[in-house]
Design a protein around this motif. Structure first.
Motif, PDB file in Angstrom:
ATOM      1  N   TRP A   4     -42.770 -26.701   0.450  1.00 35.39           N
ATOM      2  CA  TRP A   4     -41.562 -26.541  -0.357  1.00 35.39           C
ATOM      3  C   TRP A   4     -40.391 -27.136   0.405  1.00 35.39           C
ATOM      4  CZ3 TRP A   4     -43.076 -24.329  -4.887  1.00 35.39           C
ATOM      5  CH2 TRP A   4     -44.244 -23.542  -4.863  1.00 35.39           C
ATOM      6  N   PHE A   5     -39.518 -27.808  -0.337  1.00 40.00           N
ATOM      7  CA  PHE A   5     -38.326 -28.389   0.265  1.00 40.00           C
ATOM      8  C   PHE A   5     -37.086 -27.734  -0.297  1.00 40.00           C
ATOM      9  CE2 PHE A   5     -40.925 -32.437   0.811  1.00 40.00           C
ATOM     10  CZ  PHE A   5     -41.247 -32.095   2.105  1.00 40.00           C
ATOM     11  N   TRP A  42     -39.522 -26.489   4.163  1.00 39.66           N
ATOM     12  CA  TRP A  42     -38.675 -27.408   4.907  1.00 39.66           C
ATOM     13  C   TRP A  42     -37.249 -27.256   4.404  1.00 39.66           C
ATOM     14  CZ3 TRP A  42     -41.360 -30.998   8.232  1.00 39.66           C
ATOM     15  CH2 TRP A  42     -42.756 -30.890   8.147  1.00 39.66           C
ATOM     16  N   ILE A  43     -36.347 -26.833   5.276  1.00 38.80           N
ATOM     17  CA  ILE A  43     -34.983 -26.519   4.856  1.00 38.80           C
ATOM     18  C   ILE A  43     -33.985 -27.480   5.492  1.00 38.80           C
ATOM     19  CG2 ILE A  43     -33.213 -24.729   4.766  1.00 38.80           C
ATOM     20  CD1 ILE A  43     -35.413 -22.652   5.111  1.00 38.80           C
ATOM     21  N   MET A  44     -33.223 -28.158   4.636  1.00 35.55           N
ATOM     22  CA  MET A  44     -32.133 -28.990   5.151  1.00 35.55           C
ATOM     23  C   MET A  44     -31.019 -28.083   5.658  1.00 35.55           C
ATOM     24  SD  MET A  44     -32.270 -32.244   5.337  1.00 35.55           S
ATOM     25  CE  MET A  44     -30.520 -32.622   5.371  1.00 35.55           C
ATOM     26  N   ASP A  45     -30.406 -28.498   6.755  1.00 36.22           N
ATOM     27  CA  ASP A  45     -29.379 -27.628   7.325  1.00 36.22           C
ATOM     28  C   ASP A  45     -28.056 -27.715   6.579  1.00 36.22           C
ATOM     29  OD1 ASP A  45     -28.417 -30.051   8.089  1.00 36.22           O
ATOM     30  OD2 ASP A  45     -28.015 -29.497  10.165  1.00 36.22           O
ATOM     31  N   ASP A  46     -28.023 -28.460   5.464  1.00 33.21           N
ATOM     32  CA  ASP A  46     -26.826 -28.401   4.627  1.00 33.21           C
ATOM     33  C   ASP A  46     -26.936 -27.264   3.605  1.00 33.21           C
ATOM     34  OD1 ASP A  46     -28.691 -29.334   2.889  1.00 33.21           O
ATOM     35  OD2 ASP A  46     -27.644 -31.169   2.329  1.00 33.21           O
ATOM     36  N   THR A  47     -28.052 -26.560   3.662  1.00 34.31           N
ATOM     37  CA  THR A  47     -28.215 -25.408   2.782  1.00 34.31           C
ATOM     38  C   THR A  47     -27.327 -24.268   3.278  1.00 34.31           C
ATOM     39  OG1 THR A  47     -30.523 -26.037   2.434  1.00 34.31           O
ATOM     40  CG2 THR A  47     -29.877 -23.789   1.831  1.00 34.31           C
ATOM     41  N   PRO A  48     -26.488 -23.714   2.381  1.00 38.51           N
ATOM     42  CA  PRO A  48     -25.594 -22.631   2.821  1.00 38.51           C
ATOM     43  C   PRO A  48     -26.395 -21.458   3.392  1.00 38.51           C
ATOM     44  CG  PRO A  48     -24.993 -23.436   0.634  1.00 38.51           C
ATOM     45  CD  PRO A  48     -26.294 -24.090   0.985  1.00 38.51           C
ATOM     46  N   GLN A  49     -25.943 -20.966   4.497  1.00 36.87           N
ATOM     47  CA  GLN A  49     -26.591 -19.826   5.164  1.00 36.87           C
ATOM     48  C   GLN A  49     -28.083 -20.032   5.367  1.00 36.87           C
ATOM     49  OE1 GLN A  49     -24.430 -18.753   2.342  1.00 36.87           O
ATOM     50  NE2 GLN A  49     -22.785 -18.683   3.856  1.00 36.87           N
ATOM     51  N   SER A  52     -30.069 -17.380   7.193  1.00 37.18           N
ATOM     52  CA  SER A  52     -30.384 -16.184   6.428  1.00 37.18           C
ATOM     53  C   SER A  52     -31.568 -16.392   5.504  1.00 37.18           C
ATOM     54  CB  SER A  52     -29.163 -15.753   5.595  1.00 37.18           C
ATOM     55  OG  SER A  52     -28.053 -15.572   6.454  1.00 37.18           O
ATOM     56  N   LEU A  53     -31.817 -17.642   5.182  1.00 33.49           N
ATOM     57  CA  LEU A  53     -32.993 -17.946   4.371  1.00 33.49           C
ATOM     58  C   LEU A  53     -34.243 -18.048   5.243  1.00 33.49           C
ATOM     59  CD1 LEU A  53     -34.449 -18.878   1.795  1.00 33.49           C
ATOM     60  CD2 LEU A  53     -33.636 -21.201   2.279  1.00 33.49           C
ATOM     61  N   ALA A  54     -34.054 -18.641   6.421  1.00 35.50           N
ATOM     62  CA  ALA A  54     -35.204 -18.882   7.294  1.00 35.50           C
ATOM     63  C   ALA A  54     -35.769 -17.583   7.850  1.00 35.50           C
ATOM     64  CB  ALA A  54     -34.792 -19.808   8.443  1.00 35.50           C
ATOM     65  N   MET A  55     -34.879 -16.648   8.152  1.00 40.68           N
ATOM     66  CA  MET A  55     -35.327 -15.436   8.843  1.00 40.68           C
ATOM     67  C   MET A  55     -36.352 -14.627   8.045  1.00 40.68           C
ATOM     68  SD  MET A  55     -32.907 -12.926  11.058  1.00 40.68           S
ATOM     69  CE  MET A  55     -31.982 -14.402  11.456  1.00 40.68           C
ATOM     70  N   VAL A  65     -39.409 -24.955   8.769  1.00 41.68           N
ATOM     71  CA  VAL A  65     -38.951 -26.079   9.573  1.00 41.68           C
ATOM     72  C   VAL A  65     -37.554 -26.466   9.100  1.00 41.68           C
ATOM     73  CG1 VAL A  65     -39.364 -28.463  10.275  1.00 41.68           C
ATOM     74  CG2 VAL A  65     -41.301 -26.926   9.881  1.00 41.68           C
ATOM     75  N   ILE A  66     -36.626 -26.518  10.041  1.00 40.47           N
ATOM     76  CA  ILE A  66     -35.257 -26.893   9.708  1.00 40.47           C
ATOM     77  C   ILE A  66     -35.092 -28.389   9.932  1.00 40.47           C
ATOM     78  CG2 ILE A  66     -32.819 -26.487  10.187  1.00 40.47           C
ATOM     79  CD1 ILE A  66     -34.281 -24.100   9.007  1.00 40.47           C
ATOM     80  N   MET A  67     -34.435 -29.052   8.987  1.00 34.21           N
ATOM     81  CA  MET A  67     -34.222 -30.491   9.114  1.00 34.21           C
ATOM     82  C   MET A  67     -32.724 -30.779   9.097  1.00 34.21           C
ATOM     83  SD  MET A  67     -37.137 -31.731   6.476  1.00 34.21           S
ATOM     84  CE  MET A  67     -37.325 -33.252   7.356  1.00 34.21           C
ATOM     85  N   SER A  68     -32.331 -31.758   9.881  1.00 32.54           N
ATOM     86  CA  SER A  68     -30.910 -32.066   9.981  1.00 32.54           C
ATOM     87  C   SER A  68     -30.712 -33.572  10.051  1.00 32.54           C
ATOM     88  CB  SER A  68     -30.314 -31.400  11.218  1.00 32.54           C
ATOM     89  OG  SER A  68     -28.975 -31.829  11.399  1.00 32.54           O
ATOM     90  N   LEU A  69     -29.611 -34.029   9.493  1.00 27.39           N
ATOM     91  CA  LEU A  69     -29.255 -35.442   9.624  1.00 27.39           C
ATOM     92  C   LEU A  69     -28.560 -35.691  10.951  1.00 27.39           C
ATOM     93  CD1 LEU A  69     -28.084 -36.250   5.993  1.00 27.39           C
ATOM     94  CD2 LEU A  69     -30.043 -37.212   7.198  1.00 27.39           C
TER      95      LEU A  69
END
Lengths: 202, 202
Positions: A4-5, A42-49, A52-55, A65-69
């Motif tokens: 899931w993205f 897979w969560i983009m780090d532009d996702t608000p909070q 709190s979602l990852a935990m 997995v956190i992804m960042s530009l």
DNA sequence: TCGTTACTTGTCCATCGGTACAATACCCAG
DNA sequence: CTGGGTATTGTACCGATGGACAAGTAACGA
């Protein structure tokens, strides 16, 4: 195992589809409902909070997995602390993403190699570990090698060091090569970073 | 890919043989000579000065895993900080060791889940989440120039910066030239000496 | 005396780093 | 529309750097 993205922006990330064709792009709320233990989110780090979602996902056994530009050591540490098992660049090559998926699915942690050093260094020192005293580093060197190393660590060129120590530039290279080998650094830049704060001697 | 085991004691570790039948038990000195990049070296933490053994191996591209009969969060961090890619119990099940091997061979980090949680939880607070603001020096630079300058200040080569920012090496040189001109420094050595302490940002 | 270590220098060469000569494209203020 | 700033890339040049391969001297201990 499903992928899931989660991304806040409308951006398309073709690499995701390339690496995981069967993956689905979902909202943060849907990810909480849909992701099952063993799945990968897979969560983009532009996702608000996003922490709190990852935990809660991580605690349920979901691989996060956190992804960042714009990856940073600080964010990597925050991601891992929030229960993520991986942290990587959003535009990483599909092969790299598959590797990260393989690692995280096997209880491994995936962090870009260059971030590793800084994250761990900061973490280790924060826990009271040895800050890696430069004096220890220098004790492995001979007197002449130390002279050269300290001069180079102050930004001197080989030619300048040679003049200062009254030897040829070739000899400077010889000592410097020994310094690199003994300290395990690859070039003078790495040397400066390791001996940086020790650059007060004449 | 070869597996090497390093242990100070005379103890037999049947699990090792079970997981990696082709592996060889060698001395610390032999491990340095025999291990090639891509090989895996499993080091028991009863080996004298094991961090000093792990560091050069890790820098040479050898996969280092530290094993302990009494794992601790502190030692795990020290192991990773010394360049090891894994840390696990010496009596772990063969399947677990194979999993650790798989993870570490794919650029992953393998640490027991319970240790990771405790260690990271404690340190993230100790570090406090400060975003690190741009300094006065950097305010004169454009965003792209700042990216390049900070990467270079971390010891990256032009080629590495190019890969990281997904631009050509030539463009890195262009930005870097502007950085040198604006900050009034001659080369990357002077730059790292001036920005050294800001080398934490991504 | 012999082996080891440190210090010194040499040549050769592949690569890196920095600059000078450009050019193309985008965006934004005037 | 137009000029300026930013970002990007190209070719070419040349000094700086680091390693490979050698080798000479001096000191020191076994």
């Amino acid at each position: 195992m499903a992928h899931w993205f989660v991304s806040h922006g409308r951006d398309e990330f073709p690499r995701w589809r390339e690496a995981f064709p069967a993956a689905r792009l979902v909202s943060a709320a849907d990810a909480k409902l849909l992701a099952m233990p063993g799945d990968a989110v897979w969560i983009m780090d532009d996702t608000p909070q996003w922490p709190s979602l990852a935990m809660p996902l991580g605690q349920r056994g979901v691989i996060v997995v956190i992804m960042s530009l714009a990856p940073s050591g600080h964010d990597a540490l925050q991601a891992l602390q929030a229960g993520a098992r991986g942290y990587l660049h959003a535009l990483a090559k599909p092969a790299l993403m598959e590797q990260a998926a393989l690692v995280t699915q096997n209880q491994g942690i995936w962090v870009p190699a260059d971030l590793m050093g800084r994250v761990l260094g900061a973490t280790y020192q924060a826990l009271g570990g040895e800050p890696r005293l430069p004096s220890d580093e220098l004790s492995a060197l001979t007197e002449r090698e130390r002279d050269v190393a300290l001069a180079v660590a102050r930004g001197k060129s080989n030619k300048e060091v040679a003049r200062h120590l009254d030897i040829t530039e070739r000899t400077v290279k010889a000592h410097l090569g020994a310094v690199f080998r003994k300290l395990g650094v690859r070039d003078r830049m790495q040397l400066v970073l390791r001996l940086g704060q020790h650059a007060e001697v004449s």
